[in-house]
Enzyme design. Structure first.
Site, PDB file in Angstrom:
ATOM      1  N   ARG A   1       0.877  -1.183   0.000  1.00 27.57           N
ATOM      2  CA  ARG A   1       0.000   0.000   0.000  1.00 27.57           C
ATOM      3  C   ARG A   1       0.901   1.216   0.000  1.00 27.57           C
ATOM      4  O   ARG A   1       1.690   1.410   0.919  1.00 27.57           O
ATOM      5  CB  ARG A   1      -0.908  -0.004   1.236  1.00 27.57           C
ATOM      6  CG  ARG A   1      -1.607   1.324   1.447  1.00 27.57           C
ATOM      7  CD  ARG A   1      -2.700   1.269   2.485  1.00 27.57           C
ATOM      8  NE  ARG A   1      -3.831   0.519   1.978  1.00 27.57           N
ATOM      9  CZ  ARG A   1      -5.051   0.543   2.544  1.00 27.57           C
ATOM     10  NH1 ARG A   1      -5.262   1.259   3.637  1.00 27.57           N
ATOM     11  NH2 ARG A   1      -6.031  -0.150   2.024  1.00 27.57           N
TER      12      ARG A   1
ATOM     13  N   HIS B   1      -7.408   0.640  -6.410  1.00 27.96           N
ATOM     14  CA  HIS B   1      -7.596  -0.215  -5.232  1.00 27.96           C
ATOM     15  C   HIS B   1      -8.250  -1.520  -5.698  1.00 27.96           C
ATOM     16  O   HIS B   1      -9.401  -1.823  -5.359  1.00 27.96           O
ATOM     17  CB  HIS B   1      -8.485   0.517  -4.216  1.00 27.96           C
ATOM     18  CG  HIS B   1      -8.417  -0.057  -2.826  1.00 27.96           C
ATOM     19  ND1 HIS B   1      -7.617  -1.124  -2.495  1.00 27.96           N
ATOM     20  CD2 HIS B   1      -9.066   0.291  -1.674  1.00 27.96           C
ATOM     21  CE1 HIS B   1      -7.768  -1.401  -1.203  1.00 27.96           C
ATOM     22  NE2 HIS B   1      -8.637  -0.560  -0.688  1.00 27.96           N
TER      23      HIS B   1
ATOM     24  N   GLN C   1     -10.023  -4.134  -3.300  1.00 32.17           N
ATOM     25  CA  GLN C   1     -11.313  -3.677  -2.780  1.00 32.17           C
ATOM     26  C   GLN C   1     -12.427  -3.997  -3.767  1.00 32.17           C
ATOM     27  O   GLN C   1     -13.498  -4.495  -3.397  1.00 32.17           O
ATOM     28  CB  GLN C   1     -11.257  -2.160  -2.520  1.00 32.17           C
ATOM     29  CG  GLN C   1     -12.583  -1.588  -2.024  1.00 32.17           C
ATOM     30  CD  GLN C   1     -12.983  -2.181  -0.684  1.00 32.17           C
ATOM     31  OE1 GLN C   1     -12.165  -2.216   0.233  1.00 32.17           O
ATOM     32  NE2 GLN C   1     -14.222  -2.628  -0.550  1.00 32.17           N
TER      33      GLN C   1
ATOM     34  N   ASP D   1     -17.382   6.717  -1.013  1.00 30.52           N
ATOM     35  CA  ASP D   1     -16.102   6.582  -0.294  1.00 30.52           C
ATOM     36  C   ASP D   1     -15.780   7.959   0.266  1.00 30.52           C
ATOM     37  O   ASP D   1     -16.437   8.966  -0.080  1.00 30.52           O
ATOM     38  CB  ASP D   1     -15.016   6.090  -1.277  1.00 30.52           C
ATOM     39  CG  ASP D   1     -13.646   5.926  -0.612  1.00 30.52           C
ATOM     40  OD1 ASP D   1     -13.599   5.767   0.628  1.00 30.52           O
ATOM     41  OD2 ASP D   1     -12.623   5.967  -1.326  1.00 30.52           O
TER      42      ASP D   1
ATOM     43  N   CYS E   1     -16.327   1.170   0.835  1.00 31.98           N
ATOM     44  CA  CYS E   1     -15.112   0.365   1.069  1.00 31.98           C
ATOM     45  C   CYS E   1     -14.696   0.412   2.533  1.00 31.98           C
ATOM     46  O   CYS E   1     -14.001  -0.485   3.006  1.00 31.98           O
ATOM     47  CB  CYS E   1     -13.981   0.859   0.178  1.00 31.98           C
ATOM     48  SG  CYS E   1     -13.601   2.595   0.403  1.00 31.98           S
TER      49      CYS E   1
ATOM     50  N   ARG F   1     -13.400  -8.928   1.801  1.00 33.38           N
ATOM     51  CA  ARG F   1     -11.968  -8.632   1.595  1.00 33.38           C
ATOM     52  C   ARG F   1     -11.140  -9.872   1.947  1.00 33.38           C
ATOM     53  O   ARG F   1     -10.149 -10.160   1.314  1.00 33.38           O
ATOM     54  CB  ARG F   1     -11.533  -7.433   2.456  1.00 33.38           C
ATOM     55  CG  ARG F   1     -12.099  -6.078   2.017  1.00 33.38           C
ATOM     56  CD  ARG F   1     -11.633  -5.693   0.625  1.00 33.38           C
ATOM     57  NE  ARG F   1     -10.195  -5.748   0.488  1.00 33.38           N
ATOM     58  CZ  ARG F   1      -9.349  -4.744   0.766  1.00 33.38           C
ATOM     59  NH1 ARG F   1      -9.831  -3.587   1.154  1.00 33.38           N
ATOM     60  NH2 ARG F   1      -8.042  -4.878   0.599  1.00 33.38           N
TER      61      ARG F   1
HETATM   62  N1  NVA Z   1     -10.060   6.465  -1.077  1.00 31.73           N
HETATM   63  C1  NVA Z   1      -9.638   6.041   0.232  1.00 31.73           C
HETATM   64  C2  NVA Z   1      -9.834   4.577   0.389  1.00 31.73           C
HETATM   65  C3  NVA Z   1      -9.506   4.024   1.744  1.00 31.73           C
HETATM   66  C4  NVA Z   1      -9.663   2.538   1.816  1.00 31.73           C
HETATM   67  C5  NVA Z   1      -8.189   6.448   0.460  1.00 31.73           C
HETATM   68  O1  NVA Z   1      -7.392   6.330  -0.468  1.00 31.73           O
HETATM   69  O2  NVA Z   1      -7.872   6.909   1.550  1.00 31.73           O
HETATM   70  N1   CP Z   2     -11.177  -0.585   2.475  1.00 28.23           N
HETATM   71  C1   CP Z   2      -9.895  -0.600   2.895  1.00 28.23           C
HETATM   72  O1   CP Z   2      -8.960  -0.750   2.113  1.00 28.23           O
HETATM   73  O2   CP Z   2      -9.755  -0.431   4.229  1.00 28.23           O
HETATM   74  P1   CP Z   2      -8.389  -0.234   5.016  1.00 28.23           P
HETATM   75  O3   CP Z   2      -7.882   1.152   4.693  1.00 28.23           O
HETATM   76  O4   CP Z   2      -8.780  -0.357   6.458  1.00 28.23           O
HETATM   77  O5   CP Z   2      -7.421  -1.277   4.590  1.00 28.23           O
END
Ligand code: NVA
Ligand code: CP
Length: 307
Positions: A104, A131, A134, A226, A267, A295
């Site tokens: 990540r 992502h 997800q 989201d 998500c 997930r």
């Molecule tokens: N769009 C959000 C998703 C978190 C799972 C982010 O990138 O923070």
């Molecule tokens: N939806 C998702 O990716 O959650 P986290 O940020 O908790 O991993």
């Protein structure tokens, strides 16, 4: 189909509709089984996190362990990466220890470098652009609730972010009609839209990107939102919240424009009172907890196929 073994999964672009279908089928098969095949026996998997995570971290750690492997959680700043060791040097070293890498990161380009250098398959656990893991869970949730994908309508209301980009591609490939409602200036990545349009032309799905949330939600089988402030955008919080709230907040009133029986997806993590009201998340129409559980099932499905 070239087979999924050893493949990098940086976005859904790399996966054909048949491969997505295969991952979803494998995921639901494993979800029904009490014990899962020990596909990762004796294998370590590095899980690198440059940003916080609950679902991605726990689902992958659990999936690797349940498949018989050993998950190695690595926080970017506690690695030498945080002190300037290059991504490619890190990749070459990790290759000597682990059989797959999930990462990540802030910048998608860093993932590309990681994948280009590492021999081990690299899975995107979220970047600024995509992502994919997800969206595999989201598609599985749609199948569980609606018994199909082709011909469904999903409305995404809010920020055209990483989740939105991957949803566009995932829906387009699997024949789900997708309508995105976003304020001007906050649309999805043009490259993701272009790619999704090409995939939609092949699957027969429709894609529309509009300004009016009601128009997007009308007749939808699922309504998705989201955060308005993704990780890394904290400095823009005030400007963003005023661009999105109240018009793009998913409320019961907005949901009432969807099809009867439509589900609510997110998500997570949710920011109650920002992109969605608490009553919507807690309502019987909300599928977010099953979506979060998925997930784990999709992480198991994906890992068991690429390793
Ligand atoms: N769009 C959000 C998703 C978190 C799972 C982010 O990138 O923070
Ligand atoms: N939806 C998702 O990716 O959650 P986290 O940020 O908790 O991993």
């Amino acid at each position: 189909m070239a087979g999924l073994k050893g493949r990098d999964i940086l976005s859904l672009v790399e996966l054909s509709p048949r491969e997505i279908d295969l991952i979803l089928k494998r995921s639901s098969l494993l979800a029904r089984r009490r014990t899962v095949p020990q596909k990762l026996k004796g294998k370590a998997v590095a899980l690198i996190f440059q940003k916080p995570s609950t679902r991605t971290r726990v689902s992958f750690e659990t999936a690797v362990a349940q498949l018989g492997g050993h998950p190695v959680y690595l926080s970017w700043n506690e690695m030498q990466l945080g002190r300037g060791e290059t991504i490619s040097d890190t990749a070459k070293v990790l290759d000597r220890y682990v059989k797959a890498i999930m990462a990540r990161v802030y910048s998608h380009d860093d993932l590309v470098v990681l994948a280009e250098t590492a021999d081990a398959p690299v899975i995107n656990g979220l970047s600024d652009k995509h992502h994919p893991c997800q969206i595999l869970a989201d598609l599985l949730t749609l199948i569980q609730y609606k018994k199909r994908l082709k011909g469904l309508k999903l409305a995404y209301v809010g920020d055209g972010n990483n989740v939105c980009n991957s949803l566009l591609i995932g829906c387009a490939k699997t024949g789900v009609n997708i309508a995105v409602a976003r304020p001007p200036g906050y649309g999805p990545d043009p490259e993701a839209v272009k790619y999704a349009e090409e995939a939609a032309a092949r699957s027969g799905a429709s894609i529309s990107i509009v300004e009016d949330p009601k128009e997007a939600v009308r007749g939808a089988d699922a309504v998705y939102t989201d955060t308005f402030v993704s990780m890394g955008m904290e400095k823009e919080k005030e400007t963003r919240l005023s661009a999105f709230i109240p018009k793009y907040q998913v409320t019961r009133t907005l949901l009432s424009h969807a099809k009867p029986g439509a589900i609510f997806l997110h998500c997570l993590p949710a920011h109650r009172g920002e992109e969605v009201t608490a009553d919507v998340i807690d309502d019987a129409q909300s599928a977010v907890w099953d979506e979060a559980e998925n997930r784990l099932h999709t992480a198991r499905g994906l890992l068991s196929l690429i390793m």
